[in-house]
Design an enzyme around this catalytic site. Structure first.
Site, PDB file in Angstrom:
ATOM      1  N   ASP A 125      11.786  -1.358  14.066  1.00 15.69           N
ATOM      2  CA  ASP A 125      10.542  -1.186  13.303  1.00 15.69           C
ATOM      3  C   ASP A 125       9.429  -0.814  14.275  1.00 15.69           C
ATOM      4  O   ASP A 125       8.537  -1.613  14.561  1.00 15.69           O
ATOM      5  CB  ASP A 125      10.227  -2.500  12.573  1.00 15.69           C
ATOM      6  CG  ASP A 125       9.236  -2.295  11.433  1.00 15.69           C
ATOM      7  OD1 ASP A 125       8.815  -1.143  11.215  1.00 15.69           O
ATOM      8  OD2 ASP A 125       8.878  -3.278  10.770  1.00 15.69           O
ATOM      9  N   GLU A 179       6.999   7.939   5.886  1.00 15.33           N
ATOM     10  CA  GLU A 179       6.296   7.512   4.683  1.00 15.33           C
ATOM     11  C   GLU A 179       5.551   8.633   3.965  1.00 15.33           C
ATOM     12  O   GLU A 179       4.939   9.491   4.595  1.00 15.33           O
ATOM     13  CB  GLU A 179       5.275   6.459   5.128  1.00 15.33           C
ATOM     14  CG  GLU A 179       4.779   5.592   4.039  1.00 15.33           C
ATOM     15  CD  GLU A 179       4.086   4.390   4.641  1.00 15.33           C
ATOM     16  OE1 GLU A 179       2.860   4.307   4.510  1.00 15.33           O
ATOM     17  OE2 GLU A 179       4.769   3.563   5.255  1.00 15.33           O
ATOM     18  N   LYS A 214      10.053   7.543   2.747  1.00 15.95           N
ATOM     19  CA  LYS A 214       9.678   6.165   2.393  1.00 15.95           C
ATOM     20  C   LYS A 214       8.586   6.161   1.327  1.00 15.95           C
ATOM     21  O   LYS A 214       7.546   6.798   1.489  1.00 15.95           O
ATOM     22  CB  LYS A 214       9.218   5.417   3.643  1.00 15.95           C
ATOM     23  CG  LYS A 214       9.105   3.931   3.434  1.00 15.95           C
ATOM     24  CD  LYS A 214       9.304   3.121   4.707  1.00 15.95           C
ATOM     25  CE  LYS A 214       8.250   3.332   5.742  1.00 15.95           C
ATOM     26  NZ  LYS A 214       8.240   2.274   6.741  1.00 15.95           N
ATOM     27  N   THR A 263      10.155   1.052  -0.312  1.00 19.03           N
ATOM     28  CA  THR A 263       9.654  -0.057   0.506  1.00 19.03           C
ATOM     29  C   THR A 263       8.740  -0.971  -0.305  1.00 19.03           C
ATOM     30  O   THR A 263       8.476  -0.722  -1.470  1.00 19.03           O
ATOM     31  CB  THR A 263       8.955   0.503   1.764  1.00 19.03           C
ATOM     32  OG1 THR A 263       8.642  -0.571   2.658  1.00 19.03           O
ATOM     33  CG2 THR A 263       7.675   1.264   1.420  1.00 19.03           C
ATOM     34  N   PHE A 313      10.892  -7.099   1.666  1.00 23.43           N
ATOM     35  CA  PHE A 313      10.116  -7.714   2.738  1.00 23.43           C
ATOM     36  C   PHE A 313      10.341  -9.226   2.764  1.00 23.43           C
ATOM     37  O   PHE A 313      10.306  -9.875   1.727  1.00 23.43           O
ATOM     38  CB  PHE A 313       8.630  -7.404   2.552  1.00 23.43           C
ATOM     39  CG  PHE A 313       8.242  -6.028   3.052  1.00 23.43           C
ATOM     40  CD1 PHE A 313       9.039  -4.934   2.794  1.00 23.43           C
ATOM     41  CD2 PHE A 313       7.075  -5.840   3.780  1.00 23.43           C
ATOM     42  CE1 PHE A 313       8.690  -3.660   3.241  1.00 23.43           C
ATOM     43  CE2 PHE A 313       6.720  -4.583   4.234  1.00 23.43           C
ATOM     44  CZ  PHE A 313       7.518  -3.497   3.978  1.00 23.43           C
TER      45      PHE A 313
END
Length: 320
Positions: free
Chosen positions: A18, A97, A133, A157, A179
């Site tokens: 990440d 993203e 994403k 996400t 998450f």
């Protein structure tokens, strides 16, 4: 010397970094990596990316259109340039993203995703190296459905509720990022207490999604994200993929204790009942889960804020 927990984890889970830090990726050798405006912002502040930033600014100065459009286009170019560097370093995928401010617009998300894939292909990076994403709103998940049908793989996400995961399964999303740490943060604040890894609400959430997917033969990849401690990672050992910060990867690399596999498609226990998920059911489930509603909105706001900061940096360099 013994085997580190990181190496033990790699034997049962695809490890994703990440970070957009090239040095960290070279050192830690993840299979996949991810990028977003926060990480692009950090990356372009590094000396290694100075030439990339200068090139994007020079390219932008030669473009027509409004200043706002030029700044946005340079920001997009930077994100793809950083992603292309990462794609050459990792054997697997790079997640890139779509703008957070498009999270409630299916058509605009689809259009931006197509543009991102075209930009990568112009850099010589094929689409099968990229995951687009998208935030796990109803509109984002419907965009994922359209893109998957076109052969563009998506990473949905900001997953905080199993309703989002089920909608993504229906959309045939390639991968979801539930998450962990952000769910824990919410419950720590709401209940004013700490949680061990086994009762950690974020861990419990990912385990439930994993169990549902495996019980119903769903091919969408489950990639746990947003970890606060090595303990949370260890509690999800065996999950399809885990995206982990360099700091926690280093802690796992330094620990030579035994890592026990927790999740396995062969050991899911009693199968949870299948749930039919349409827009009404989705919105009601989210409404009934204040944590998921608040954290999804907050996550979109944070990504949008970082996108704004990246564009501010670009605007300043453009004016210099």
């Amino acid at each position: 010397m013994g085997v580190s927990k990181l190496d033990q984890l790699r034997a049962m889970t695809v490890v994703v970094a990440d970070t957009g830090d090239i040095d960290a990726i070279r050192r830690l050798k993840p299979v996949d990596c991810t990028t977003n405006p926060t990480l692009v912002l950090k990356a372009v502040a590094l000396p290694a990316y100075e030439a990339v930033l200068a090139d994007a600014i020079a390219w932008g100065r030669g473009r027509g259109g409004s200043r706002e459009a030029v700044v946005a286009a340079i920001g997009d170019r930077l994100a793809v340039a950083v992603g292309a560097e990462l794609a050459r370093l990792v054997p697997g995928r790079v997640s890139t993203e779509v703008d957070a401010d498009l999270s409630f617009d299916t058509a605009a998300t689809v259009e931006k995703a197509r543009a991102v894939i075209a930009a990568y292909e112009a850099h010589g990076i094929p689409r099968d190296k990229i995951l687009v994403k998208i935030a796990g709103t109803w509109e984002g998940i419907q965009a994922s459905r359209v893109l998957q049908a076109e052969g563009i793989d998506t990473n949905v996400t900001l997953i905080f509720d199993i309703a989002q995961a089920i909608a993504c399964a229906d959309a045939k999303s390639f991968l979801i990022s539930p998450f962990v740490g952000r769910i824990l943060d919410w419950y720590v604040k709401a209940e004013g207490r700490s949680f061990g890894p086994e009762e950690d609400p974020g861990v419990v959430s990912v385990r439930a999604i994993y169990r549902y997917y495996k019980a119903h033969g769903i091919g969408t990849v489950v990639m746990g994200a947003s970890f606060r401690s090595p303990g949370e990672v260890e509690a999800l050992a065996g999950c399809d993929r885990l995206t982990i910060s360099p700091q926690i990867l280093d802690q796992l690399a330094a620990d030579e204790g035994t890592l026990t596999r927790v999740l396995s498609p062969d050991a899911i226990g009693e199968a949870p009942a299948a749930v039919a998920m349409d827009e009404r059911a989705f919105r009601w489930a989210m409404n009934e889960n204040p944590m998921a509603t608040e954290k999804l909105a907050e996550g979109i706001r944070l990504f949008a804020k970082d996108l704004g900061a990246l564009r501010k940096l670009v605007a300043a360099r453009l004016d210099a």
